[in-house]
Scaffold this active site. Structure first.
Site, mmCIF file in Angstrom:
data_model
loop_
_atom_site.group_PDB
_atom_site.id
_atom_site.type_symbol
_atom_site.label_atom_id
_atom_site.label_comp_id
_atom_site.label_asym_id
_atom_site.label_seq_id
_atom_site.Cartn_x
_atom_site.Cartn_y
_atom_site.Cartn_z
ATOM 1 N N ASP A 197 0.769 -1.263 0.021
ATOM 2 C CA ASP A 197 -0.021 0.049 -0.033
ATOM 3 C C ASP A 197 0.913 1.260 0.100
ATOM 4 O O ASP A 197 1.713 1.445 0.761
ATOM 5 C CB ASP A 197 -0.539 0.024 1.064
ATOM 6 C CG ASP A 197 -1.801 1.200 1.389
ATOM 7 O OD1 ASP A 197 -1.943 1.852 0.489
ATOM 8 O OD2 ASP A 197 -2.045 1.163 2.614
ATOM 9 N N HIS A 370 -4.720 4.368 6.611
ATOM 10 C CA HIS A 370 -3.564 3.947 5.744
ATOM 11 C C HIS A 370 -2.379 4.401 6.629
ATOM 12 O O HIS A 370 -2.397 5.589 7.457
ATOM 13 C CB HIS A 370 -3.721 4.422 4.534
ATOM 14 C CG HIS A 370 -4.775 4.002 3.717
ATOM 15 N ND1 HIS A 370 -4.754 3.043 2.705
ATOM 16 C CD2 HIS A 370 -5.988 4.459 3.372
ATOM 17 C CE1 HIS A 370 -5.689 2.638 2.044
ATOM 18 N NE2 HIS A 370 -6.514 3.763 2.591
#
Length: 581
Positions: A197, A370
């Protein structure tokens, strides 16, 4: 002496590389192919009428006999929203993910009259699933939804780690800390390739814990004198749990509005991911009969979506809830890039109603799911991969994550960057880009998939910008004489008296051309002449380019022929369209 490992992996991101959303990655070894995620994205402003966008899955359709399994990292729409469309072309592929992820997928599939293939099942962290020559192990990560996994794919030539969306939250709401020990063990085992990610690579430091949002929500609920409404992503169950907890502590009952929010809450309660005391959850109709200080409402609309509950409340179009001065609205989310204008329009409308609005990063009512730069560094330190490919980000995110990897010790020539459709070949002693496959955007419009192409979008945009001009005329197919018309109809171009002023001379110009010395013979030729005359005349006098649809009737048998839509000054390049009624 150790045996040399032969063969190579083929890694193909079909979504999520060079963009935010519609994540899908294919990983192959020989004749075995594993899919990680199948998500969707929402349409851009230049896609009028499009509902959602999914990855181009034609490559997977070609490889259908090689696909062994679909593994889902978590239950967000950008990771599971494309599953129904994938299973239409691969109906026998088993699907694996956490209990919550599969629960959300199962509900979605029912809406499409589909079901999970035989062999599909929920898995737990640490469990290993054989899939062809792969063995796939899930490990727990933190994200803004429970049941989030990363995956370790053991292949004959080494281990591939796909992080999914992640952050490291050491004080999570549900107590389920990311499995740092499992990551350390994988690093010690040796990681051939890391796919990770990249969303927050531009943000320094670490992402705050979700618990900090709960503390701020607690204060907001305590201070609110009237009703409190919280708009959040429907899938952020940790956030939803904290709203319920704060409401209970301050004597409020909670109503849930918005279809996606209602569905998620129902599934999460059923599967035990959301804990709500009896009598706390009430229908919105019941909330109307309670004092304002005893009501909390969870709703959709944190991104200013036109049909969402909060957006309709802000314009007075939501019958179930009428906002009044004294209400407090919390936007517990930050705008996704591209949604800012819609979000701020909703906020302005709320203020016009006299509502108090709590929003923005400085208010502390939202944290990202995130990891920021320090968490990305920790992931690299734990895994120490030989090769690295950044995923889940726009191109600048991928490039900056690649640079971060080199800072963490991965040699620069061991880092590969590519966008959707790029194919990477990865072997123990070599990794390189080997080609591209189709990986465009497939647009879903209602029940139609892929019927909306660039020509259709251009037509829609042109209609929205300059409108349409329809010219109707009847012509004798033998003599070429005009028997009736021409009539000019406009929509979205000019109106009222202005339309009459322009329409009358245009009709005269078209009629003169059709009656002239070089008048066309037959409807097809007449259509071309009508289009050319109309385009030239409008272009000279209005400097605008409406869509032009000439319709020429056969005067002898009342048939009509229409030409494909064209814009003023340019020819048409699509098949002929039916004449409008």
């Amino acid at each position: 002496m150790s045996r040399r490992k032969h063969g190579s992996l083929l890694v193909t991101p079909l979504g999520g590389a060079g963009e935010i959303g519609k994540n899908l990655t294919a990983i192959e070894f020989g004749d075995d192919l594993i899919i990680i995620d199948a998500g969707l994205a929402f349409p851009d402003d230049d896609m009028p009428g499009v509902d959602i966008v999914i990855p181009d899955m034609s490559y997977l359709k070609e490889k259908a006999s090689h696909v062994r399994a679909l593994f889902l990292t978590h239950g967000h729409e950008d990771h599971i929203g494309g599953v129904p469309y994938l299973l239409r072309i691969l109906p026998d592929v088993p699907v694996y993910g956490s209990r919550l992820t599969l629960g959300l997928v199962a509900r979605k599939l029912r809406e499409h009259n589909l079901r999970l293939a035989e062999g599909s099942r929920a898995i737990e962290p640490g469990q290993r699933i054989p899939a062809g020559r792969f063995e796939v192990e899930a490990f727990r990560v933190n994200h803004s939804i429970p049941g989030a996994f990363g995956f370790a794919l053991r292949s004959p030539i080494g281990v591939v780690v796909h992080t999914g969306d992640f952050k490291f939250d050491f004080t999570p709401v549900d107590g389920e800390v990311a499995d740092v020990q499992a990551l350390g063990r994988l690093g010690a085992e040796g990681v051939l390739l890391l796919l990770a990610d990249s969303t927050n690579v531009e943000r320094p430091g670490s992402t705050p814990s979700e618990r900090t949002v709960g503390e701020r929500l607690e204060r907001v609920v305590a201070e609110a004198a009237g009703r409190i409404l919280v708009a959040s992503f429907a899938s952020n169950i940790h956030r939803i749990q904290q709203v319920f907890d704060a409401a209970v502590r301050h004597g409020r009952q909670v109503a849930v509005v918005g279809r996606s929010m209602e569905n998620t809450v129902e599934v999460a309660i059923e599967l035990g991911y959301l804990h709500v005391p009896k009598q706390t959850l009430i229908p919105i109709e019941a909330a109307k009969h309670l004092p304002p200080e005893r009501v909390a409402v969870l709703c959709t609309g944190s991104q200013g979506e036109p049909t969402s509950a909060l957006t309709r409340m802000s314009t007075g179009e939501y019958r179930a809830v009428t906002l009044v001065p004294g209400d407090t609205v919390v936007l517990s989310a930050t705008p996704i890039p591209g949604n800012e204008q819609s979000v701020y329009r909703t906020i302005d409308n709320l203020y016009r109603l006299g509502v108090e609005v709590v929003y923005g990063r400085e208010e502390g009512v939202h944290v990202s799911g995130h990891g920021c730069r320090e968490e990305l560094k920790l992931m690299h330190e734990l895994l120490r991969p030989k090769w690295f490919i950044p995923l889940h980000g726009e191109y600048r995110h991928l490039l900056k994550h690649a640079r971060l990897a080199t800072e963490m010790g991965t040699p620069e020539d061991h880092v590969l960057v590519g966008e959707n459709g790029t194919q990477f070949s990865v072997a123990p002693d070599q990794a390189r880009t080997v080609g591209r496959v189709p990986a465009g955007k497939v647009m879903v419009d209602g029940l139609s998939v892929s019927d909306v192409g660039q020509q259709v979008l251009r037509d829609r945009l042109q209609l929205g910008q300059d409108g349409i001009v329809i010219v109707l005329v009847s012509v004798d197919p033998i003599t070429g004489d005009v028997t009736s018309g021409p009539d000019v109809i406009t929509r979205g171009f000019v109106y009222g008296r202005e339309s009459d002023d322009k329409g009358e001379p245009l009709r005269g110009r078209i009629a003169a051309a059709l009656k002239g010395r070089n008048r066309p013979r037959g409807p097809e030729a007449a259509m071309g002449l009508v289009r050319d005359v109309t385009s030239r005349w409008l272009g000279e006098r209005t400097d605008r380019r409406p869509m032009i649809v000439p319709i020429v009737r056969d005067a002898r048998n009342s048939r009509s022929t229409s030409q494909s839509p064209a814009c003023a000054g340019q020819g048409a390049d699509v098949d002929a369209a039916s004449a409008p009624a």
